[in-house]
Design a protein around this motif. Structure first.
Motif, PDB file in Angstrom:
ATOM      1  N   VAL A 132       0.841  -1.187   0.000  1.00  0.00           N
ATOM      2  CA  VAL A 132       0.000   0.000   0.000  1.00  0.00           C
ATOM      3  C   VAL A 132       0.878   1.240   0.000  1.00  0.00           C
ATOM      4  O   VAL A 132       1.793   1.358   0.809  1.00  0.00           O
ATOM      5  N   THR A 133       0.598   2.127  -0.947  1.00  0.00           N
ATOM      6  CA  THR A 133       1.301   3.396  -0.981  1.00  0.00           C
ATOM      7  C   THR A 133       0.356   4.492  -0.518  1.00  0.00           C
ATOM      8  O   THR A 133      -0.813   4.512  -0.886  1.00  0.00           O
ATOM      9  N   GLY A 134       0.874   5.364   0.321  1.00  0.00           N
ATOM     10  CA  GLY A 134       0.052   6.447   0.839  1.00  0.00           C
ATOM     11  C   GLY A 134       0.731   7.793   0.663  1.00  0.00           C
ATOM     12  O   GLY A 134       1.961   7.876   0.644  1.00  0.00           O
ATOM     13  N   ILE A 135      -0.081   8.828   0.500  1.00  0.00           N
ATOM     14  CA  ILE A 135       0.435  10.193   0.388  1.00  0.00           C
ATOM     15  C   ILE A 135      -0.410  11.050   1.326  1.00  0.00           C
ATOM     16  O   ILE A 135      -1.634  11.008   1.251  1.00  0.00           O
ATOM     17  N   VAL A 137      -3.263   0.586  -3.686  1.00  0.00           N
ATOM     18  CA  VAL A 137      -2.311  -0.505  -3.883  1.00  0.00           C
ATOM     19  C   VAL A 137      -1.155   0.004  -4.727  1.00  0.00           C
ATOM     20  O   VAL A 137      -1.330   0.839  -5.614  1.00  0.00           O
ATOM     21  N   ASP A 138       0.046  -0.503  -4.443  1.00  0.00           N
ATOM     22  CA  ASP A 138       1.240   0.142  -4.990  1.00  0.00           C
ATOM     23  C   ASP A 138       1.376   0.020  -6.496  1.00  0.00           C
ATOM     24  O   ASP A 138       2.030   0.836  -7.125  1.00  0.00           O
ATOM     25  N   PHE A 139       0.728  -0.979  -7.093  1.00  0.00           N
ATOM     26  CA  PHE A 139       0.882  -1.053  -8.546  1.00  0.00           C
ATOM     27  C   PHE A 139      -0.011  -0.044  -9.260  1.00  0.00           C
ATOM     28  O   PHE A 139       0.106   0.145 -10.459  1.00  0.00           O
ATOM     29  N   ARG A 140      -0.897   0.602  -8.493  1.00  0.00           N
ATOM     30  CA  ARG A 140      -1.698   1.665  -9.109  1.00  0.00           C
ATOM     31  C   ARG A 140      -1.035   3.023  -8.894  1.00  0.00           C
ATOM     32  O   ARG A 140      -1.021   3.871  -9.791  1.00  0.00           O
ATOM     33  N   ILE A 141      -0.505   3.223  -7.691  1.00  0.00           N
ATOM     34  CA  ILE A 141       0.183   4.485  -7.433  1.00  0.00           C
ATOM     35  C   ILE A 141       1.653   4.318  -7.808  1.00  0.00           C
ATOM     36  O   ILE A 141       2.503   4.067  -6.962  1.00  0.00           O
ATOM     37  N   ILE A 144       3.159   9.938  -8.702  1.00  0.00           N
ATOM     38  CA  ILE A 144       3.218  10.508  -7.354  1.00  0.00           C
ATOM     39  C   ILE A 144       3.270  12.030  -7.317  1.00  0.00           C
ATOM     40  O   ILE A 144       2.537  12.641  -6.530  1.00  0.00           O
ATOM     41  N   PRO A 145       4.070  12.661  -8.162  1.00  0.00           N
ATOM     42  CA  PRO A 145       4.077  14.133  -8.101  1.00  0.00           C
ATOM     43  C   PRO A 145       2.688  14.730  -8.298  1.00  0.00           C
ATOM     44  O   PRO A 145       2.276  15.607  -7.550  1.00  0.00           O
TER      45      PRO A 145
END
Lengths: 252, 252
Positions: free
Chosen positions: A197-200, A220-224, A229-230
């Motif tokens: 999981v990627t979070g911002i 989920v990290d393959f989407r983000i 990210i920028p």
DNA sequence: CGCATTGTCCCATTTTATGAGACTGCGGGG
DNA sequence: CCCCGCAGTCTCATAAAATGGGACAATGCG
């Protein structure tokens, strides 16, 4: 601190159902809290008479009762933030297509106060009340970055649990990250709190410029992916700023 | 009933924030509970030290804290029903295109424990913790219909508040309706709890055949037209039966 | 600048919580 | 079938805690 030990024990009994397990028998409560059976029953009766606890079907043990849900609903009315934040959170969800979370600190943990789930078939669906240790994940680190330094010191005295292989458990490293977050005004986490999981996250400030909550997106990290990210960060930061602005307008 | 008055007062303080208002100052709490300032502060401190209360930004007064949300999350884990019910509720939502609710009784009220919102642009969106008096609306009447007769007598002693012009406030009429519900196995409400809302509810039973919750759908009345009701009712009853069956399987 | 209000602390008094133990009812195992 | 053990309830003397009055500081408002 001046406290009230009987009241405290009543709360201890209640919170036992959150920390230990969803269904507890009276003898277990009695043992854990080192109280006599008579005493334990009196506490349980009190809590039950308020519907904060209820007896399980088979009569064996108690569990949290419906009244807790009513209380939880009232939390949101007290906290000014969610009302202001919700419409902006919905926009952010549509813009980013990811689940949007509003979080706050609660001691050594971070609690999800409000959320708008992504409509994507593959999505994260945290719920209100979801908790995470304060050192892991983007929201958590944002909230920690702007917390009182003495509280941070206090929290870093205890060893930091490793939730995933990417969790930051070294105090020195975490402190460097917090400094970077303060400089940049946002945080990014790659699988620190939950694997894959990627979070911002970005801070939300009230009228007096205090950080009162964090706004974040999680996916989920393959989407983000890194390239996205920028753009996503900019969206989150802007939305958080919008919420902050409205808080400043409304409360001044 | 044997109780614990200090613990009770602590709970009184906490619940004051649900019943009276979301943000209360210490003096107000003190006055409402007829306690001296010293005493009031000790209670508030206790509750605050557990994060069940927190101080409002400006230092004036307290409100419910994040810990309550964590507790509320634990409610669902204790209650076996929602896990079993959720997938079936989702199916029911898709089948009927209306918001689906799982409700339980809490004293003289009915509380929403779980919900699956319709995806329709015009939809009802009750939330967990939403409450309604026990005599109004389809869910409420289902739960009352299968409640202990002595409890029903107790509840009908007090005058029934009129929420809308369609609310049933006559005890005799309500009793006839409850009997009908027991005969038919479901309840329909036209704007009894909320104006222009039609609801259809059916009981959920546990392994021992006790009614432990109600399943219902709710929608604006121009969508749930009379001709559609038989079909929708069948869907609700069937879904409730499915949940009951799984509860019976799992818990026996 | 002062008055009113809020929040904190201290302490003698009173109230209340506490736990041991006796009693009941239930259910499982011998 | 009976007995044993455990869960739950009740009572009561004792011990412990809550209580509120009042003194005091801090804050805010007119």
């Amino acid at each position: 601190m001046a406290r009230n030990s009987t009241a405290d024990r009543a709360i201890d009994v209640l919170l036992l159902f959150e920390s230990v397990g969803p269904v507890l028998g009276a003898p277990e409560v009695s043992e854990r809290l080192r109280m006599s059976r008579s005493t334990t029953y009196r506490y349980l009766q009190s809590l039950r008479s308020y519907d904060l606890l209820e007896e399980a079907e088979d009569g064996r043990g108690f569990r949290l009762g419906p009244r807790v849900l009513r209380l939880a609903k009232a939390v949101r009315q007290g906290l000014g933030v969610p009302e202001v934040a919700l419409p902006i959170m919905r926009e952010l969800m549509l813009e980013t297509d990811e689940t949007v979370l509003l979080t706050r600190r609660s001691g050594a943990n971070v609690v999800c106060v409000e959320r708008v789930s992504s409509q994507h078939p593959i999505r994260l669906s945290y719920e209100r009340g979801h908790i995470v240790p304060v050192h892991a994940g983007a929201s958590a680190k944002v909230l920690l970055a702007y917390a009182d330094p003495s509280e941070v010191d206090e929290l870093l005295k205890n060893p930091l649990p490793r939730l995933t292989k990417h969790s930051v458990t070294e105090p020195a490293k975490l402190r460097r990250q917090l400094e970077q977050i303060r400089r940049e005004g946002f945080a990014v986490s790659h699988g620190e709190a939950d694997a894959n999981v990627t979070g911002i996250a970005a801070p939300i400030r009230d009228g007096a410029d205090r950080v009162v909550a964090a706004l974040s997106i999680a996916g989920v990290d393959f989407r983000i992916v890194d390239e996205a990210i920028p753009r996503l960060t900019a969206c989150v930061v802007r939305a958080a700023q919008q919420i902050s602005d409205r808080l400043a307008d409304g409360h001044e």
